[in-house]
Design a protein around this motif. Structure first.
Motif, mmCIF file in Angstrom:
data_model
loop_
_atom_site.group_PDB
_atom_site.id
_atom_site.type_symbol
_atom_site.label_atom_id
_atom_site.label_comp_id
_atom_site.label_asym_id
_atom_site.label_seq_id
_atom_site.Cartn_x
_atom_site.Cartn_y
_atom_site.Cartn_z
ATOM 1 N N UNK A 17 0.871 -1.163 0.000
ATOM 2 C CA UNK A 17 0.000 0.000 0.000
ATOM 3 C C UNK A 17 0.918 1.226 0.000
ATOM 4 N N UNK A 18 0.355 2.400 -0.281
ATOM 5 C CA UNK A 18 1.194 3.602 -0.370
ATOM 6 C C UNK A 18 0.972 4.550 0.805
ATOM 7 N N UNK A 19 -0.204 5.149 0.896
ATOM 8 C CA UNK A 19 -0.450 6.154 1.924
ATOM 9 C C UNK A 19 -0.309 5.548 3.320
ATOM 10 N N UNK A 20 0.516 6.161 4.143
ATOM 11 C CA UNK A 20 0.792 5.720 5.515
ATOM 12 C C UNK A 20 1.508 4.372 5.580
ATOM 13 N N UNK A 21 1.967 3.884 4.436
ATOM 14 C CA UNK A 21 2.759 2.643 4.403
ATOM 15 C C UNK A 21 4.074 2.917 3.673
ATOM 16 N N UNK A 22 4.040 3.012 2.363
ATOM 17 C CA UNK A 22 5.232 3.328 1.571
ATOM 18 C C UNK A 22 5.675 4.774 1.812
ATOM 19 N N UNK A 23 4.684 5.646 2.001
ATOM 20 C CA UNK A 23 4.971 7.032 2.352
ATOM 21 C C UNK A 23 4.340 7.348 3.714
ATOM 22 N N UNK A 24 4.754 8.448 4.298
ATOM 23 C CA UNK A 24 4.274 8.797 5.630
ATOM 24 C C UNK A 24 2.903 9.468 5.629
ATOM 25 N N UNK A 25 2.512 10.020 4.485
ATOM 26 C CA UNK A 25 1.327 10.860 4.436
ATOM 27 C C UNK A 25 0.112 10.149 3.852
ATOM 28 N N UNK A 26 -1.075 10.759 4.048
ATOM 29 C CA UNK A 26 -2.293 10.409 3.328
ATOM 30 C C UNK A 26 -2.488 11.490 2.277
ATOM 31 N N UNK A 27 -2.284 11.130 1.010
ATOM 32 C CA UNK A 27 -2.238 12.120 -0.061
ATOM 33 C C UNK A 27 -3.529 12.926 -0.162
ATOM 34 N N UNK A 28 -4.660 12.263 -0.074
ATOM 35 C CA UNK A 28 -5.913 12.995 -0.233
ATOM 36 C C UNK A 28 -6.096 14.028 0.875
ATOM 37 N N UNK A 29 -5.562 13.747 2.056
ATOM 38 C CA UNK A 29 -5.645 14.716 3.149
ATOM 39 C C UNK A 29 -4.793 15.950 2.841
ATOM 40 N N UNK A 30 -3.634 15.725 2.209
ATOM 41 C CA UNK A 30 -2.779 16.846 1.834
ATOM 42 C C UNK A 30 -3.447 17.721 0.773
ATOM 43 N N UNK A 31 -4.083 17.063 -0.201
ATOM 44 C CA UNK A 31 -4.783 17.831 -1.231
ATOM 45 C C UNK A 31 -5.915 18.635 -0.608
ATOM 46 N N UNK A 32 -6.659 17.994 0.277
ATOM 47 C CA UNK A 32 -7.792 18.661 0.915
ATOM 48 C C UNK A 32 -7.348 19.864 1.735
ATOM 49 N N UNK A 33 -6.155 19.789 2.305
ATOM 50 C CA UNK A 33 -5.653 20.912 3.106
ATOM 51 C C UNK A 33 -5.541 22.170 2.261
ATOM 52 N N UNK A 34 -5.257 21.998 0.963
ATOM 53 C CA UNK A 34 -5.154 23.149 0.071
ATOM 54 C C UNK A 34 -6.516 23.792 -0.175
ATOM 55 N N UNK A 35 -7.574 23.032 0.102
ATOM 56 C CA UNK A 35 -8.924 23.571 -0.055
ATOM 57 C C UNK A 35 -9.501 24.018 1.279
ATOM 58 N N UNK A 36 -8.665 23.951 2.325
ATOM 59 C CA UNK A 36 -9.142 24.323 3.641
ATOM 60 C C UNK A 36 -10.078 23.294 4.255
ATOM 61 N N UNK A 37 -9.995 22.062 3.752
ATOM 62 C CA UNK A 37 -10.897 21.000 4.203
ATOM 63 C C UNK A 37 -10.125 19.827 4.801
ATOM 64 N N UNK A 38 -8.909 20.097 5.241
ATOM 65 C CA UNK A 38 -8.053 19.022 5.717
ATOM 66 C C UNK A 38 -8.657 18.198 6.833
ATOM 67 N N UNK A 39 -9.181 18.845 7.862
ATOM 68 C CA UNK A 39 -9.733 18.117 9.009
ATOM 69 C C UNK A 39 -10.962 17.306 8.616
ATOM 70 N N UNK A 40 -11.813 17.871 7.771
ATOM 71 C CA UNK A 40 -13.042 17.191 7.351
ATOM 72 C C UNK A 40 -12.725 15.923 6.568
ATOM 73 N N UNK A 41 -11.805 16.036 5.622
ATOM 74 C CA UNK A 41 -11.441 14.884 4.793
ATOM 75 C C UNK A 41 -10.653 13.869 5.602
ATOM 76 N N UNK A 42 -9.777 14.328 6.488
ATOM 77 C CA UNK A 42 -8.982 13.413 7.309
ATOM 78 C C UNK A 42 -9.879 12.552 8.189
ATOM 79 N N UNK A 43 -10.971 13.122 8.678
ATOM 80 C CA UNK A 43 -11.896 12.356 9.523
ATOM 81 C C UNK A 43 -12.559 11.237 8.727
#
Length: 228
Positions: A17-43
């Motif tokens: 797997x990639x997100x939180x396995x091969x890499x440290x991050x959850x990519x969709x959460x990073x993208x959402x942060x650019x829309x000001x929706x990071x916390x909502x999407x991360x949940x």
């Protein structure tokens, strides 16, 4: 560095797997942060990875929130990606031994593929974000890499390579990895949700993928001992 990290290891196929396995991050959460929706999407991501939500439906819900973002946000997010400690060593050990390494991800190919290519990984299966006129539409394009797709891709790779099941390894962190984890000769839950830990052959709780090499070495030692 572990001695096993530089040695050839008897793995014909490693799928991660990639997100939180091969890499440290959850990519969709990073993208959402650019829309000001990071916390909502991360949940939503957290609940999906725990197996509390249907993955495909939760992905569609999260991606819909990204509608209107410029495509250039993908370049920004790619620059934020960091490899999990030990990722390069694990990949190199399998490749040096002649094994195949593939990434199967519910994340997004435009961000993952260039990162993977730096380690010589060309087999990358991930989602695609639909773009129109340089803007994210809030929809995915093509096949959705959901739990069933991950399991199917793993099975297809085994068949195409003619690999022995006992020589295959799968590594993941979320409930959407259960199918491929169960199908592998060695299924490893990596800093994982409880649902995946229950399904896996082994669990790693330290955020270092070299620990997977240790598990492989232990398994091979046990086999050698059993064969004597």
């Amino acid at each position: 560095m572990n001695e096993t990290s530089t040695a050839q290891i008897p793995v014909q196929l490693l799928v991660m797997d990639v997100d939180s396995t091969f890499i440290n991050e959850e990519v969709i959460d990073l993208i959402a942060a650019h829309a000001g929706l990071g916390d909502q999407v991360a949940a939503i991501t957290e609940r999906a990875m725990a197996g509390q939500l249907d993955f495909a439906a939760s992905l569609a819900e999260r991606v819909a929130l990204l509608a209107g973002l410029p495509e250039t946000v993908l370049d920004d997010v790619r620059s934020q990606i960091t490899l999990t400690p030990g990722a390069a060593e694990l990949v190199a050990a399998v490749q040096t031994g002649g094994g195949q390494v593939a990434l199967v991800s519910g994340g997004f190919a435009p961000i993952i593929a260039p990162v993977a290519a730096r380690l010589g990984i060309t087999d990358v299966f991930a989602n695609h974000l639909e773009v129109e006129n340089g803007t994210l539409t809030g929809r995915t394009a093509g096949r959705v890499i959901d739990p069933s797709a991950k399991a199917e891709i793993f099975a297809d790779l085994v068949t195409a390579g003619g690999y022995a099941r006992e020589a295959t390894v799968a590594v993941g962190d979320g409930a959407n990895d259960i199918g491929m984890i169960r199908a592998a000769g060695l299924g490893v839950a990596f800093c994982a949700k409880p649902a995946l830990v229950e399904a896996a052959d082994a669990s790693v709780t330290t955020r270092d993928l070299r620990k997977v090499l240790d598990l492989i070495a232990v398994r091979e030692d046990a086999r050698s001992t059993a064969g004597t």
